[in-house]
Design a protein around this motif. Structure first.
Motif, short mmCIF file in Angstrom:
data_model
loop_
_atom_site.label_atom_id
_atom_site.label_comp_id
_atom_site.label_asym_id
_atom_site.label_seq_id
_atom_site.Cartn_x
_atom_site.Cartn_y
_atom_site.Cartn_z
N MET A 270 0.83 -1.21 0.00
CA MET A 270 0.00 0.00 0.00
C MET A 270 0.87 1.26 0.00
O MET A 270 0.61 2.22 -0.72
N LEU A 271 1.92 1.25 0.83
CA LEU A 271 2.77 2.44 0.98
C LEU A 271 3.69 2.65 -0.22
O LEU A 271 3.87 3.78 -0.68
N THR A 272 4.29 1.58 -0.69
CA THR A 272 5.35 1.72 -1.70
C THR A 272 4.86 1.58 -3.14
O THR A 272 5.56 1.98 -4.07
N LYS A 273 3.64 1.03 -3.33
CA LYS A 273 3.14 0.85 -4.70
C LYS A 273 1.79 1.54 -4.94
O LYS A 273 1.63 2.25 -5.93
N THR A 274 0.83 1.30 -4.04
CA THR A 274 -0.52 1.84 -4.28
C THR A 274 -0.54 3.36 -4.17
O THR A 274 -1.13 4.05 -5.02
N SER A 282 4.50 9.14 -2.44
CA SER A 282 5.53 8.16 -2.06
C SER A 282 5.34 7.78 -0.60
O SER A 282 4.79 8.54 0.19
N GLY A 283 5.76 6.58 -0.28
CA GLY A 283 5.73 6.11 1.09
C GLY A 283 7.01 5.36 1.40
O GLY A 283 7.44 4.50 0.63
N THR A 284 7.64 5.71 2.51
CA THR A 284 8.87 5.03 2.90
C THR A 284 8.76 4.59 4.35
O THR A 284 8.06 5.21 5.16
N ILE A 285 9.46 3.52 4.68
CA ILE A 285 9.44 2.94 6.03
C ILE A 285 10.84 3.02 6.62
O ILE A 285 11.83 2.72 5.95
N VAL A 294 6.94 5.90 9.42
CA VAL A 294 6.49 5.85 8.03
C VAL A 294 6.34 7.29 7.55
O VAL A 294 5.67 8.11 8.20
N HIS A 295 6.96 7.59 6.42
CA HIS A 295 6.88 8.92 5.82
C HIS A 295 6.05 8.83 4.54
O HIS A 295 6.36 8.02 3.66
N ILE A 296 5.01 9.64 4.45
CA ILE A 296 4.17 9.69 3.26
C ILE A 296 4.20 11.11 2.71
O ILE A 296 4.01 12.08 3.45
#
Length: 309
Positions: A270-274, A282-285, A294-296
């Motif tokens: 969900m975070l890195t693709k959707t 973008s979403g990074t863990i 988690v940064h969005i």
């Protein structure tokens, strides 16, 4: 005639039928009512079983003024009905009360197209979530529990969106609804801070699923599942050369330090693709000793924000 037993995709469809905020009726070939959802019976102020056996007579066009009757014809209502789904055994109709005789053809067509569009998107989302959940499940029990949790998240957001269609959905309310589903209260285990941000409905659905996954994983592996664990969710806007960007930071402290393997799966996707695909973001863990972040980042465009914001 009894209500047909749903299988496979229809079982999911009927779960959404029951949870839908739109008043809906399932009728048999002879216009007899087989099923009515809570949105309709609450609107009428009656128990669902009182409608079973009644009739919904819809003109042959399938999208016009209709007549609803129940209690052996003692009670009647005129309404606008649009047929969403037709099968050999039954039809599913969405209904709207009002001055049906004054409804213009253009307005009826617009309502029908809008409802059909949302329903198709909803079913497509459920099928996609089921496939992705199945791909990351190692047992039937795992598949069932995770899929039903995600289905509940969709039902919650759809109910909220029906009420927030005109003004959008506040990011703060969206996050709190997902945390409340895990019995997490603001000011105790969770702390939220950020300006008012009103989301477009499609963006709200994507973000609700992302926060559902973050909350679920935190309960299982992180701060929300540990005594003394805390979660902070902060958001703000930054100016970038390409335009304003919404930053969201999910930060956990006090729980066990999770491993990447335990946090991978549907939530990571969900975070890195959707989020990049649906919202151009973008979403990074970030795992650090004793903390999980988690940064969005989301461009503040019309794909994200409600037009009134």
């Amino acid at each position: 005639m009894t209500t047909p037993s749903p299988t496979d995709g229809w079982r999911d469809f009927l779960a959404l039928f029951d949870a839908s905020p739109l008043p809906q009726i399932q009728v048999g070939p002879n216009d007899n009512i087989l099923r009515a959802n809570a949105a309709l019976t609450e609107l009428l102020g009656i128990r669902p079983d009182r409608l079973i056996g009644g009739r919904l007579v819809v003109p042959a066009s399938g999208e016009s003024a209709a007549r609803l009757s129940w209690d052996d014809g003692k009670c009647e209502a005129r309404l606008f009905a649009a047929v969403l789904v037709t099968t050999p055994d039954y039809r599913v109709c969405v209904v709207q009360f009002g001055n049906v005789d004054a409804l213009e053809a253009a307005a009826r067509q617009y309502l029908l197209r809008d409802v059909q569009h949302r329903l198709r998107n909803l079913i497509a989302s459920v099928r996609s979530i089921f496939r992705r959940t199945a791909a990351t499940s190692d047992s039937v029990d795992h598949l069932t529990s995770h899929f039903l949790g995600r289905l509940d998240a969709i039902a919650r957001i759809e109910s909220n969106l029906a009420l927030a269609e005109r003004h959008g959905l506040e990011l703060h309310d969206l996050i709190m609804d997902e945390l409340a589903a895990f019995a997490v209260r603001a000011g105790e285990q969770a702390f939220l801070e950020g300006p008012d941000v009103r989301l477009r409905t499609s963006a709200a659905t994507t973000l609700a699923l992302a926060f559902h996954e973050l909350g679920n994983n935190s309960i299982k592996y992180g701060a929300l599942g540990s005594e003394g664990g805390r979660v902070w969710v902060r958001w703000w806007s930054d100016r970038e050369p390409a335009g304003p960007v919404l930053r969201i930071l999910w930060e956990e402290k006090g729980g066990d330090s999770p491993t990447a393997a335990r946090r991978s799966g549907f939530g990571t996707e969900m975070l890195t693709k959707t989020i990049p695909f649906e919202l151009d973001g973008s979403g990074t863990i970030d795992w650090t000793p004793g903390a999980f972040k988690v940064h969005i980042s989301l461009p503040m465009t019309k794909r994200l924000l409600h037009p009134s914001d």
